[in-house]
Design an enzyme around this catalytic site. Sequence first.
Site, PDB file in Angstrom:
ATOM      1  N   CYS B   2      31.935  43.058  39.862  1.00  0.00           N
ATOM      2  CA  CYS B   2      32.346  42.285  39.688  1.00  0.00           C
ATOM      3  C   CYS B   2      30.490  41.717  40.913  1.00  0.00           C
ATOM      4  O   CYS B   2      30.197  42.398  41.731  1.00  0.00           O
ATOM      5  CB  CYS B   2      32.788  41.234  39.495  1.00  0.00           C
ATOM      6  SG  CYS B   2      35.019  42.128  38.535  1.00  0.00           S
ATOM      7  N   ARG B  49      31.615  39.649  35.018  1.00  0.00           N
ATOM      8  CA  ARG B  49      32.930  41.312  35.599  1.00  0.00           C
ATOM      9  C   ARG B  49      32.866  41.911  34.767  1.00  0.00           C
ATOM     10  O   ARG B  49      32.025  41.953  33.895  1.00  0.00           O
ATOM     11  CB  ARG B  49      34.482  40.198  34.820  1.00  0.00           C
ATOM     12  CG  ARG B  49      35.331  40.761  34.954  1.00  0.00           C
ATOM     13  CD  ARG B  49      37.064  40.256  34.222  1.00  0.00           C
ATOM     14  NE  ARG B  49      37.961  41.321  34.240  1.00  0.00           N
ATOM     15  CZ  ARG B  49      39.023  41.397  33.823  1.00  0.00           C
ATOM     16  NH1 ARG B  49      38.852  40.422  32.293  1.00  0.00           N
ATOM     17  NH2 ARG B  49      40.127  42.301  33.643  1.00  0.00           N
ATOM     18  N   LEU B  50      33.097  42.993  35.962  1.00  0.00           N
ATOM     19  CA  LEU B  50      33.809  44.320  35.286  1.00  0.00           C
ATOM     20  C   LEU B  50      34.841  44.605  35.467  1.00  0.00           C
ATOM     21  O   LEU B  50      36.129  44.902  36.102  1.00  0.00           O
ATOM     22  CB  LEU B  50      33.042  45.310  36.132  1.00  0.00           C
ATOM     23  CG  LEU B  50      33.287  46.805  35.663  1.00  0.00           C
ATOM     24  CD1 LEU B  50      31.683  47.243  34.890  1.00  0.00           C
ATOM     25  CD2 LEU B  50      33.048  47.392  37.038  1.00  0.00           C
ATOM     26  N   ASN B  74      35.072  39.935  44.145  1.00  0.00           N
ATOM     27  CA  ASN B  74      34.373  41.234  43.496  1.00  0.00           C
ATOM     28  C   ASN B  74      35.071  42.095  44.240  1.00  0.00           C
ATOM     29  O   ASN B  74      35.390  42.192  45.236  1.00  0.00           O
ATOM     30  CB  ASN B  74      32.904  40.721  43.812  1.00  0.00           C
ATOM     31  CG  ASN B  74      32.544  42.189  44.220  1.00  0.00           C
ATOM     32  OD1 ASN B  74      31.142  42.540  44.836  1.00  0.00           O
ATOM     33  ND2 ASN B  74      32.841  43.280  43.517  1.00  0.00           N
ATOM     34  N   GLY B  75      35.748  42.524  43.672  1.00  0.00           N
ATOM     35  CA  GLY B  75      36.540  43.898  44.237  1.00  0.00           C
ATOM     36  C   GLY B  75      38.211  44.474  43.547  1.00  0.00           C
ATOM     37  O   GLY B  75      38.343  44.572  42.823  1.00  0.00           O
ATOM     38  N   GLU B  76      38.931  45.302  44.931  1.00  0.00           N
ATOM     39  CA  GLU B  76      40.334  45.536  44.442  1.00  0.00           C
ATOM     40  C   GLU B  76      41.000  45.410  45.456  1.00  0.00           C
ATOM     41  O   GLU B  76      40.563  45.312  46.574  1.00  0.00           O
ATOM     42  CB  GLU B  76      39.812  46.760  44.273  1.00  0.00           C
ATOM     43  CG  GLU B  76      39.023  47.222  42.481  1.00  0.00           C
ATOM     44  CD  GLU B  76      39.417  46.883  41.280  1.00  0.00           C
ATOM     45  OE1 GLU B  76      40.734  46.822  41.231  1.00  0.00           O
ATOM     46  OE2 GLU B  76      38.527  46.431  40.643  1.00  0.00           O
ATOM     47  N   ASP B  99      44.375  41.816  39.862  1.00  0.00           N
ATOM     48  CA  ASP B  99      44.352  41.061  41.699  1.00  0.00           C
ATOM     49  C   ASP B  99      44.006  39.838  41.084  1.00  0.00           C
ATOM     50  O   ASP B  99      44.620  39.396  43.007  1.00  0.00           O
ATOM     51  CB  ASP B  99      44.661  42.345  41.958  1.00  0.00           C
ATOM     52  CG  ASP B  99      42.336  42.578  41.772  1.00  0.00           C
ATOM     53  OD1 ASP B  99      42.229  42.297  40.666  1.00  0.00           O
ATOM     54  OD2 ASP B  99      41.876  43.333  42.310  1.00  0.00           O
ATOM     55  N   SER B 360      35.137  58.057  45.689  1.00  0.00           N
ATOM     56  CA  SER B 360      33.613  58.495  47.123  1.00  0.00           C
ATOM     57  C   SER B 360      34.304  58.769  47.948  1.00  0.00           C
ATOM     58  O   SER B 360      35.394  58.507  48.870  1.00  0.00           O
ATOM     59  CB  SER B 360      32.612  57.571  46.736  1.00  0.00           C
ATOM     60  OG  SER B 360      32.082  57.415  48.251  1.00  0.00           O
ATOM     61  N   GLY B 361      33.878  60.319  48.887  1.00  0.00           N
ATOM     62  CA  GLY B 361      33.420  60.990  50.068  1.00  0.00           C
ATOM     63  C   GLY B 361      33.616  60.052  51.557  1.00  0.00           C
ATOM     64  O   GLY B 361      33.503  60.185  52.264  1.00  0.00           O
TER      65      GLY B 361
END
Lengths: 98, 655
Positions: B2, B49-50, B74-76, B99, B360-361
């Site tokens: 977000c 918001r996403l 923003n984030g997880e 969360d 992603s790596g």
Amino acid sequence: MRDPTPPLTLTAITDRTRTYIRDTFLYMRPDWPLQDDDPLFGSGVIDSIGVMELIGFLQSEFGCTVAEDEITERNLGSIGAIARFVHAKCNADGVRAA
Amino acid sequence: MCGLAGIARRGPGGVSAERLERMADAIRHRGPDGAGLHADERVGLSHVRLSVIDLARGAQPMANETGTVFVVYNGEIFNHLALRGELEARGHLFRTRSDTEVLVHAYEQWGERMLERLNGQFAFAIYDRHAGCVFLARDRFGILPLYYAERDGDLYFASEVKALLASGEVERALDPEGLDEVFTFWASLPPRTPFRGIRALEPGCCARWQDGRLTIRRYYALAYPEAASESADALEALDELLHSAVRLRLQADVPVGGYLSGGIDSSIVCALAAACSPHVLRTFSVTFEDPALDESMYQQAVAAAVRSQHAVRRIGSGDIARVFPDVVRHAETPLVRTAPAPLYLLSGLVGEHGIKVVLSGEGSDEVFLGYDLFKEAIIRLLCWQRPQSRRLPQLLDGLYPDIAPAARKGEFWRRYFLAAGAPGDPLFSHLPRFLLTARIKDFYSAEFRAALGRFDPLAELRGRLPHGFGTWSPLARATYLEMTTLLSPYLLSSQGDRMAMAHGIELRVPYLDHRLFEFAAALPGRSKLRGLREKDVLRRWARGLLPPAVIGRRKQPYRAPDVPAFFDGRPPEYVEALLDPASLARTGIFNPPAVAGLVRRCREGRALGFRESQALVAILSTELWHREFLGAPVQASAALTAGVKAAAVPASVAA
């Protein structure tokens, strides 16, 4: 019949090499204080990609082919070294404008 | 993910909804699914918001039951379920499954100490009405961005600089020192940014604003307590951590996809994700028309092995130049490589397939020592220790396979590395890169040099290294520098979050699970770099998981065309306009005759080395950045020394 183009002198090779290096590698820093015996590599004037370009110049400008084992700082480490190397290497055949 | 933005007033002036909406609009791309705001007499918060978790009820700003604690985030938080259980056991009541709500109650329960309990990628602001304070925090490694500015005791904060500028109350001016850092390290080092007065909260730091004063504190520091030997159960522990890191990052109420480069790192992530995911995994790659840059053969092999549904974005002639202005607008900084552009195009592809979240790596090369830079540092060190050896310098010829073979051997190639600095310098490992990048400064104008004065970014970096840095192993020092100078400010930002969020895509990076980082940091260096074999422990663990050709494959640096992207054929009009001497002179940063020489070499196809390609990208991106964010100054010197106040929000920002 004599070749009409006289061999290039050490001074002429030095002048052309200096002009080439300034135009090619120092065009962005015309104020860079570069003397003929200043190192080209440790000081960062030329990098290893630039060496390949320099060798191409020596070939096209002086008809001087540089072997892989001749790509050393002793031969190419300064403008003066390049001029002496080109002059000596090609002297037997005469160094002429290509 | 977000976007967030906000203002905290020292006095009771209030924050208008219109101003907050303008800030949110500037970062709408980060959150296309919704928006919200909260404002009272002291603090305004806005959020875009996403929707990824609890799609119906996760709207923000979110408050506690009594309306005394608000969060924009923003984030997880990947361990939010475990934290939620703990908080519920302590009597906290939850209204959603998100969360975000865990953050609200975690703050109520533990205050600022909550940060130590979070496993995640995050940037957030918590407004504590009772205490009259705003608490900002950013994750340990700087995966997500958070910027701030202060003026007369007021605090402005946002996920991106463009939201701060959209407030109309934050000065638009360049910071010459911030730019000079970009042209040394590839990015400004937080807290500095290329914008004067705008700061980036450092990774692993939090800030508390109260009564008009901002206090910053580090809550997480990188440490490398390397063991003398690898424990017998190291592979077992690594197995558990990798599975856990990926499994946690698959939590979402939407399908999660994966980026697949064809290298071992992203292949491992995709293999683990495919095994754990309830859906057929969607994987995404970029390929290049230039065969020297193309990895599609490996990508397809892995996609087949993990049975993913694979999609490819092929980068052709003209693609990079076409999107480069958008790339710079999203990156908000000058760049020295075009490498973010293909990732911008890749995230667009992900969005076209209806995926919002990708793994992603990124991070593995820093955690498990994948880059040739680490080998280079060890070889250089050995050369210094045994100066009589003729064999050791020859090892440098085996590095950087993406450079033309004829140019990466012999005395001159070795000289570049060996002349870059001595082991006593704390920046020893990175000096060749820093000094090479700094050659961009050969193109500075005289007035920009004057504006910089005696600023020395290397001296400044040496002065801010952590206590005890000199006692760390050479590899630990190199890793720390790589993580703090490149990973966080450039790879995770300009190539990571910004390019993904440009298309509303959330990136998740399992290798930067802090438990995995701490495990790897405690391994002996030779577990990661065994001789000159990179990522050794990871390769040993991955046997049987991936095709042998991928496991045994040497690290291929991710690169995109630089000079040819703009000069293979006639350059786009904007390139010609930006590199025009009069335009360059107006901006005042670069010397027009020097740039004219570079343009001539580019047109002739002679600008083949790093020095000139990085200079071209740096100059072009700086001019784009300046035009986008600062506008064309009337007088270059005024822009350099006094900055330019924004008279109005440009349409491109406010739209």
